[in-house]
Design a protein around this motif. Sequence first.
Motif, PDB file in Angstrom:
ATOM      1  N   VAL A  55       0.818  -1.210   0.000  1.00  0.00           N
ATOM      2  CA  VAL A  55       0.000   0.000   0.000  1.00  0.00           C
ATOM      3  C   VAL A  55       0.855   1.264   0.000  1.00  0.00           C
ATOM      4  O   VAL A  55       0.677   2.149  -0.846  1.00  0.00           O
ATOM      5  CB  VAL A  55      -0.986   0.007   1.194  1.00  0.00           C
ATOM      6  N   ILE A  56       1.788   1.383   0.950  1.00  0.00           N
ATOM      7  CA  ILE A  56       2.596   2.600   1.062  1.00  0.00           C
ATOM      8  C   ILE A  56       3.441   2.831  -0.195  1.00  0.00           C
ATOM      9  O   ILE A  56       3.421   3.933  -0.757  1.00  0.00           O
ATOM     10  CB  ILE A  56       3.477   2.572   2.338  1.00  0.00           C
ATOM     11  N   PRO A  57       4.184   1.816  -0.691  1.00  0.00           N
ATOM     12  CA  PRO A  57       4.948   2.064  -1.918  1.00  0.00           C
ATOM     13  C   PRO A  57       4.054   2.404  -3.118  1.00  0.00           C
ATOM     14  O   PRO A  57       4.436   3.208  -3.967  1.00  0.00           O
ATOM     15  CB  PRO A  57       5.718   0.769  -2.164  1.00  0.00           C
ATOM     16  N   SER A  58       2.854   1.813  -3.159  1.00  0.00           N
ATOM     17  CA  SER A  58       1.929   2.123  -4.262  1.00  0.00           C
ATOM     18  C   SER A  58       1.445   3.561  -4.180  1.00  0.00           C
ATOM     19  O   SER A  58       1.371   4.260  -5.199  1.00  0.00           O
ATOM     20  CB  SER A  58       0.724   1.180  -4.234  1.00  0.00           C
ATOM     21  N   LEU A  59       1.125   4.014  -2.963  1.00  0.00           N
ATOM     22  CA  LEU A  59       0.710   5.408  -2.788  1.00  0.00           C
ATOM     23  C   LEU A  59       1.849   6.363  -3.139  1.00  0.00           C
ATOM     24  O   LEU A  59       1.624   7.405  -3.765  1.00  0.00           O
ATOM     25  CB  LEU A  59       0.232   5.645  -1.359  1.00  0.00           C
ATOM     26  N   CYS A  60       3.059   6.002  -2.740  1.00  0.00           N
ATOM     27  CA  CYS A  60       4.220   6.839  -3.084  1.00  0.00           C
ATOM     28  C   CYS A  60       4.415   6.903  -4.595  1.00  0.00           C
ATOM     29  O   CYS A  60       4.663   7.974  -5.156  1.00  0.00           O
ATOM     30  CB  CYS A  60       5.485   6.305  -2.408  1.00  0.00           C
TER      31      CYS A  60
END
Length: 112
Positions: A55-60
């Motif tokens: 989730v976090i890398p995708s949002l970044c």
Amino acid sequence: MAEMIEIVTSWFMGLGDKYGVNPIIFGSIYVGAIPFFTLSIALVVKNYRRGKSIVIPSLCATFFFISAYVYLIIAGQNVPLWVYGVVILMVVYGAYSTILKVRAKIKDEKNQ
């Protein structure tokens, strides 16, 4: 040839004055975000392989992909509506393209 470069440069820089966006800042954000976007995609694949949250890398990755356009939308003045349409289409296409690339990398990883 020098005259043509001068004409294009003058036109390009004039767009910044017309729409309230500094083309140098826009270009710097656009180019500067590329390594961070690439790193984020690498983290998506790495986290997926390790079974961790993506989730976090995708949002970044999403943020870095649209960062220059966010600047355009926030700082821009009198930007024609069709520009917003083009930006939205580019974001949608970019997201779709990125999803396909990530899926292909994950599939390649599974096959190895």
